[in-house]
Design an enzyme around this catalytic site. Structure first.
Site, PDB file in Angstrom:
ATOM      1  N   GLY A 160      51.489 112.731  48.604  1.00  0.00           N
ATOM      2  CA  GLY A 160      52.419 111.288  49.030  1.00  0.00           C
ATOM      3  C   GLY A 160      51.720 110.659  47.761  1.00  0.00           C
ATOM      4  O   GLY A 160      52.115 110.635  46.710  1.00  0.00           O
ATOM      5  N   ARG A 161      51.639 109.859  48.106  1.00  0.00           N
ATOM      6  CA  ARG A 161      51.774 107.886  47.529  1.00  0.00           C
ATOM      7  C   ARG A 161      50.650 108.054  45.919  1.00  0.00           C
ATOM      8  O   ARG A 161      50.756 108.628  45.051  1.00  0.00           O
ATOM      9  CB  ARG A 161      51.142 107.243  47.815  1.00  0.00           C
ATOM     10  CG  ARG A 161      52.352 106.723  48.596  1.00  0.00           C
ATOM     11  CD  ARG A 161      51.070 104.919  49.271  1.00  0.00           C
ATOM     12  NE  ARG A 161      52.546 104.310  50.014  1.00  0.00           N
ATOM     13  CZ  ARG A 161      52.867 104.151  51.482  1.00  0.00           C
ATOM     14  NH1 ARG A 161      51.276 104.665  52.206  1.00  0.00           N
ATOM     15  NH2 ARG A 161      52.975 103.972  52.816  1.00  0.00           N
ATOM     16  N   ILE A 162      49.174 108.992  46.322  1.00  0.00           N
ATOM     17  CA  ILE A 162      48.184 109.274  45.316  1.00  0.00           C
ATOM     18  C   ILE A 162      48.368 110.198  44.840  1.00  0.00           C
ATOM     19  O   ILE A 162      48.360 110.054  43.829  1.00  0.00           O
ATOM     20  CB  ILE A 162      46.867 109.415  46.013  1.00  0.00           C
ATOM     21  CG1 ILE A 162      46.815 107.918  47.026  1.00  0.00           C
ATOM     22  CG2 ILE A 162      45.923 110.183  45.652  1.00  0.00           C
ATOM     23  CD1 ILE A 162      45.279 108.123  48.086  1.00  0.00           C
ATOM     24  N   ARG A 182      54.173 118.965  53.228  1.00  0.00           N
ATOM     25  CA  ARG A 182      54.718 119.529  54.194  1.00  0.00           C
ATOM     26  C   ARG A 182      55.983 119.375  53.867  1.00  0.00           C
ATOM     27  O   ARG A 182      56.962 120.578  54.835  1.00  0.00           O
ATOM     28  CB  ARG A 182      54.445 118.574  55.475  1.00  0.00           C
ATOM     29  CG  ARG A 182      52.500 118.323  55.818  1.00  0.00           C
ATOM     30  CD  ARG A 182      52.652 118.327  57.326  1.00  0.00           C
ATOM     31  NE  ARG A 182      52.697 116.502  56.753  1.00  0.00           N
ATOM     32  CZ  ARG A 182      52.132 115.952  57.943  1.00  0.00           C
ATOM     33  NH1 ARG A 182      52.630 115.435  59.131  1.00  0.00           N
ATOM     34  NH2 ARG A 182      52.799 114.434  57.638  1.00  0.00           N
ATOM     35  N   THR A 242      39.373 113.561  45.905  1.00  0.00           N
ATOM     36  CA  THR A 242      39.295 112.372  45.852  1.00  0.00           C
ATOM     37  C   THR A 242      39.657 111.850  47.774  1.00  0.00           C
ATOM     38  O   THR A 242      40.230 110.978  47.565  1.00  0.00           O
ATOM     39  CB  THR A 242      39.799 111.681  44.657  1.00  0.00           C
ATOM     40  OG1 THR A 242      41.236 112.076  45.273  1.00  0.00           O
ATOM     41  CG2 THR A 242      38.870 111.896  43.935  1.00  0.00           C
ATOM     42  N   SER A 243      40.203 112.734  48.280  1.00  0.00           N
ATOM     43  CA  SER A 243      40.393 112.468  49.545  1.00  0.00           C
ATOM     44  C   SER A 243      39.972 112.453  50.923  1.00  0.00           C
ATOM     45  O   SER A 243      39.287 111.492  51.010  1.00  0.00           O
ATOM     46  CB  SER A 243      41.565 113.791  49.916  1.00  0.00           C
ATOM     47  OG  SER A 243      42.300 113.708  51.618  1.00  0.00           O
ATOM     48  N   ARG A 244      39.681 113.371  51.269  1.00  0.00           N
ATOM     49  CA  ARG A 244      38.141 114.404  52.910  1.00  0.00           C
ATOM     50  C   ARG A 244      37.761 115.739  52.528  1.00  0.00           C
ATOM     51  O   ARG A 244      38.245 115.929  52.385  1.00  0.00           O
ATOM     52  CB  ARG A 244      39.061 113.772  54.015  1.00  0.00           C
ATOM     53  CG  ARG A 244      39.272 111.783  54.573  1.00  0.00           C
ATOM     54  CD  ARG A 244      37.941 111.490  53.997  1.00  0.00           C
ATOM     55  NE  ARG A 244      38.611 110.157  55.206  1.00  0.00           N
ATOM     56  CZ  ARG A 244      38.937 109.537  54.314  1.00  0.00           C
ATOM     57  NH1 ARG A 244      39.205 109.422  52.790  1.00  0.00           N
ATOM     58  NH2 ARG A 244      39.304 107.921  55.065  1.00  0.00           N
ATOM     59  N   GLU A 273      29.168 113.490  54.593  1.00  0.00           N
ATOM     60  CA  GLU A 273      28.901 112.781  54.032  1.00  0.00           C
ATOM     61  C   GLU A 273      28.071 110.968  54.965  1.00  0.00           C
ATOM     62  O   GLU A 273      29.064 110.962  55.810  1.00  0.00           O
ATOM     63  CB  GLU A 273      29.904 111.514  52.607  1.00  0.00           C
ATOM     64  CG  GLU A 273      30.755 111.199  53.159  1.00  0.00           C
ATOM     65  CD  GLU A 273      32.297 110.539  52.537  1.00  0.00           C
ATOM     66  OE1 GLU A 273      32.163 109.129  52.467  1.00  0.00           O
ATOM     67  OE2 GLU A 273      32.193 111.695  51.759  1.00  0.00           O
ATOM     68  N   HIS A 291      31.591 108.577  47.244  1.00  0.00           N
ATOM     69  CA  HIS A 291      33.007 108.261  47.668  1.00  0.00           C
ATOM     70  C   HIS A 291      33.556 106.795  47.268  1.00  0.00           C
ATOM     71  O   HIS A 291      33.427 105.465  47.844  1.00  0.00           O
ATOM     72  CB  HIS A 291      32.814 108.218  48.937  1.00  0.00           C
ATOM     73  CG  HIS A 291      33.594 107.885  49.889  1.00  0.00           C
ATOM     74  ND1 HIS A 291      34.220 108.478  51.308  1.00  0.00           N
ATOM     75  CD2 HIS A 291      35.206 107.379  49.748  1.00  0.00           C
ATOM     76  CE1 HIS A 291      35.587 108.229  51.481  1.00  0.00           C
ATOM     77  NE2 HIS A 291      36.346 107.715  50.978  1.00  0.00           N
ATOM     78  N   GLY A 293      36.775 106.311  44.982  1.00  0.00           N
ATOM     79  CA  GLY A 293      37.762 106.538  44.521  1.00  0.00           C
ATOM     80  C   GLY A 293      38.573 104.983  44.586  1.00  0.00           C
ATOM     81  O   GLY A 293      39.235 104.784  43.446  1.00  0.00           O
TER      82      GLY A 293
END
Length: 329
Positions: A160-162, A182, A242-244, A273, A291, A293
């Protein structure tokens, strides 16, 4: 909510001063100056009075809270990009609109991902600890050897964007870009990045030198990197997230890192977390961040401005620009 009366807005955490000041000017705003996270009972009290709730990604807005909310609550304007902390289906059933703050954190998070990638492969945190401990005895030809990233294959999970912003940075460092998504990205972007698309995540993982997690946490991505998939990685591979934290089976990852079955990991997020697996804390081949980022002053202000725009647009009787739709996640 289209009359001249200022809507009652409840903010759950401390936001940048400039954003809180603007909210006070535009809305009847209740702030949280102490920045202490609300308990479930306090959150319920807030939702019983607020016309607009402004939570953050650490506030769990579940079905029970939404169903017990007062009838005046019409908008949840979340301060953050991810929305996995909000039960979107329950909100929709109650007629509550949900918004987020997409786009403004892209560059900051991509910067941090690249920094974490470098820190992990070049053992920066481990080296810093060595200097601080007073045990460093000087330069040596085989001391603190890491790995060059130029020429390595980077597998991006979530383009995606990141993910796309990370790919541009990694390309500048001479990395070979691979991705699983996807949907295949636009041919022009793929050509610009010289990126290789893998429809099979399993096949991509088995061939990468570094894997970066950049997909959101949804029911479909929970433990997407399961123990089975982690075992597809080669022993010299590094993982950066750096997502989840929920996207990776953290117990399996920790076990494999401790056995040397994966070379190392750079983690800005964790499955439970702020709790961190104690076994991770004891590993030298892991870089751990709290967390952070997207934690830049500019990014936080941009997020707040999006929240203000979403609230103002909605309370003026229009569709907010960043409405979250379940079907698009």
């Amino acid at each position: 909510m289209t009359d001249k009366k200022k809507p009652l807005v409840v903010v759950t955490r401390k936001l940048p001063d400039v954003i809180e000041t603007r909210m006070m000017e535009l809305f009847d705003t209740r702030l949280n100056p102490d920045d202490v996270p609300l308990t479930p009972a306090q959150m319920q009290d807030a939702m019983n009075i607020a016309e607009v709730l402004v939570p953050t990604v650490t506030d769990r807005i579940d079905r029970a809270l939404i169903e017990a909310a007062g009838p005046q609550l019409r908008l949840i304007a979340s301060f953050g990009t991810g929305v996995d902390h909000i039960d979107l289906k329950a909100a929709r059933e109650r007629g509550i609109v949900v918004t987020n703050t997409p786009g403004v954190l892209t560059e900051d998070t991509a910067d941090m991902t690249m920094a974490l990638l470098l820190a992990t492969a070049r053992r920066l945190a481990e080296g810093e600890r060595l200097v601080r401990s007073g045990q460093w005895t000087g330069w040596g030809p085989t001391t603190m050897l890491g790995h060059r990233i130029s020429g390595k294959r980077l597998g991006i999970l979530g383009m995606g964007r990141i993910g796309s912003a990370l790919a541009k940075r990694a390309r500048a460092f001479g990395m070979s870009i691979h991705y699983h998504n996807r949907r295949r990205v636009h041919p022009e972007l793929e050509q610009e990045l010289e990126a290789t698309y893998w429809s099979s995540l399993d096949q991509m993982l088995a061939r990468m030198d570094i894997v970066s997690i950049n997909c959101p946490h949804t029911p479909a991505t929970y433990h997407l990197l399961s123990e089975r998939r982690l075992k597809l990685l080669r022993p010299h591979c590094y993982i950066v997230n750096t997502s989840r934290g929920e996207v990776i089976d953290e117990v399996a990852l920790t076990r494999m890192l401790s056995k040397g079955e994966i070379a190392g990991a750079g983690l800005d997020v964790f499955e439970h977390e702020p709790a961190v697996n104690p076994k991770l804390l004891r590993l030298d081949n892991v870089v751990l961040l709290p967390h952070m980022g997207s934690a830049t002053i500019e990014g936080r202000i941009d997020m707040g401005e999006k929240v203000v725009i979403n609230i103002k647009t909605f309370t003026d009787g229009h569709a907010p620009p960043d409405r979250v739709l379940e079907a698009l996640l």
